[in-house]
Design a protein around this motif. Structure first.
Motif, PDB file in Angstrom:
ATOM      1  N   ASP A  88       0.778  -1.098   0.240  1.00  0.00           N
ATOM      2  CA  ASP A  88       0.242  -0.430  -0.305  1.00  0.00           C
ATOM      3  C   ASP A  88       0.725   1.063   0.017  1.00  0.00           C
ATOM      4  N   GLU A  89       1.284   1.626  -1.270  1.00  0.00           N
ATOM      5  CA  GLU A  89       1.932   2.556  -0.965  1.00  0.00           C
ATOM      6  C   GLU A  89       1.370   4.310  -0.828  1.00  0.00           C
ATOM      7  N   ARG A 293       3.444 -10.654  -3.875  1.00  0.00           N
ATOM      8  CA  ARG A 293       3.698 -10.116  -4.972  1.00  0.00           C
ATOM      9  C   ARG A 293       2.632 -10.697  -6.633  1.00  0.00           C
ATOM     10  N   GLU A 296       0.308  -8.723  -6.967  1.00  0.00           N
ATOM     11  CA  GLU A 296       0.291  -6.926  -7.391  1.00  0.00           C
ATOM     12  C   GLU A 296       1.129  -7.251  -9.370  1.00  0.00           C
ATOM     13  N   LYS A 297       2.294  -8.209  -9.823  1.00  0.00           N
ATOM     14  CA  LYS A 297       1.654  -7.978 -10.735  1.00  0.00           C
ATOM     15  C   LYS A 297       1.308  -8.177 -11.784  1.00  0.00           C
ATOM     16  N   SER A 298       0.017  -9.040 -11.338  1.00  0.00           N
ATOM     17  CA  SER A 298      -1.038  -9.154 -12.177  1.00  0.00           C
ATOM     18  C   SER A 298      -1.935  -8.213 -11.982  1.00  0.00           C
ATOM     19  N   GLU A 299      -1.866  -7.808 -10.916  1.00  0.00           N
ATOM     20  CA  GLU A 299      -3.009  -6.564 -11.269  1.00  0.00           C
ATOM     21  C   GLU A 299      -2.417  -5.354 -11.794  1.00  0.00           C
ATOM     22  N   ASN A 300      -1.322  -5.533 -11.540  1.00  0.00           N
ATOM     23  CA  ASN A 300      -0.385  -4.630 -12.318  1.00  0.00           C
ATOM     24  C   ASN A 300      -0.594  -4.416 -14.127  1.00  0.00           C
ATOM     25  N   SER A 301      -0.691  -5.954 -14.828  1.00  0.00           N
ATOM     26  CA  SER A 301      -0.361  -6.734 -15.957  1.00  0.00           C
ATOM     27  C   SER A 301      -1.570  -6.641 -16.513  1.00  0.00           C
ATOM     28  N   GLY A 302      -3.137  -6.201 -15.873  1.00  0.00           N
ATOM     29  CA  GLY A 302      -4.205  -5.765 -16.060  1.00  0.00           C
ATOM     30  C   GLY A 302      -5.113  -7.714 -16.025  1.00  0.00           C
TER      31      GLY A 302
END
Length: 303
Positions: A88-89, A293, A296-302
């Motif tokens: 959570d940045e 992680r 997170e990677k899956s969410e960032n890649s859509g």
């Protein structure tokens, strides 16, 4: 043709085919399996006991628990554990590394109030800070000087005081899992990284504080499947609870596919001890961090 189960010593409910999908799992899947397995190994509740003796078990209900795990491995505390490593940045929380929240600081202060010398340090500090906020700096300096006698205690790391206090009071609680540290942001990045590595090595060297050595790879996942960690542990736990006369030879026959030749010594000396060491909180934490992680990677890649 499937290899027959040996002489009914393996329980009828056990089904090796139910574990065949383990070869397809990623970190998220393995987190679910291992956390569910830990509950099976450690959390068998008293409601399955019908008397005071450990051998007095309701076998029918106990069997339902084992079958339930075998069919879907249970959820364990997989999602809850993974939440500890979610980034959570907005609040500078980067999973395993995070800035101290006000809640954490307040909890540390409240805990310090119950450690020897802690109350005196807190009272003196509150007085000095209150004077500083009123810009009464001369009086504030005197207040700080009034607690100079606590210099050794005040310079002691909080986790050390917490550890020693609990040990001295007879609780025997291990070191706290999370550690707070101060970072001088004026130092160059290269120096900060080197200093952090030195700090980390010192923390890892402390007795009783273990962690997985690295993130897991597909090679690790394949080894866990090939060496039958999950079915070995399930059958061994059933034997421990029920007194079933399951031998190492039975485990060789039941926990591995028919085409895999496994010797008794392989199970007794290597596979089973390694499986027991593997089904640990350290493995769960490593998988939880890795799974977070992956998410997170899956969410960032859509995805």
């Amino acid at each position: 043709m499937a290899r027959p189960k040996p002489a009914s010593r393996i329980p009828d409910w056990f089904n090796l085919d139910a574990y065949s999908h383990l070869s397809e799992l990623d970190a998220n899947g393995w987190l679910r399996v291992v956390s569910g397995l830990r509950m099976l190994l450690d959390e068998i509740p008293d409601l399955y006991r019908t008397g005071d003796d450990d051998s007095d078990l309701d076998l029918e209900e106990l069997e339902e628990v084992f079958v339930g795990f075998q069919e879907d491995e249970g959820r364990g505390w997989a999602d809850w554990k993974k939440q500890e490593y979610v980034v959570d940045e907005a609040v500078f929380d980067f999973g395993s590394v995070q800035s101290l929240s006000n809640w954490t600081v307040a909890h540390m202060g409240a805990t310090l109030d119950h450690i020897e010398n802690g109350p005196e340090l807190l009272v003196g500090m509150r007085t000095a800070v209150e004077l500083e906020t009123k810009k009464e700096f001369k009086a504030a300096r005197k207040a700080f000087q009034s607690i100079d006698y606590l210099e050794e205690f005040s310079s002691t790391p909080f986790f050390v005081s917490l550890r020693d206090s609990r040990q001295n009071s007879g609780y025997g609680v291990g070191l706290p899992r999370r550690r707070a540290l101060s970072v001088n942001m004026r130092a160059p990045d290269e120096i900060l990284r080197k200093d952090f590595d030195r700090w980390l090595r010192a923390m890892r060297a402390l007795q009783g504080h273990q962690a997985a050595k690295k993130s897991f790879t597909d090679t690790d996942f394949k080894r866990w499947v090939r060496n039958a960690y999950v079915p070995l542990l399930v059958l061994t736990k059933w034997k421990e609870l029920t007194g079933a006369r399951i031998t190492y030879g039975d485990l060789c026959e039941a926990a591995f596919p028919p085409m895999r030749r496994v010797e008794v010594d392989d199970v007794r000396k290597t596979f089973l001890p390694n499986a027991k060491a593997w089904a640990s909180l350290e493995t769960i934490d490593a998988l939880a961090a890795q799974a977070a992680r992956e998410d997170e990677k899956s969410e960032n890649s859509g995805g």
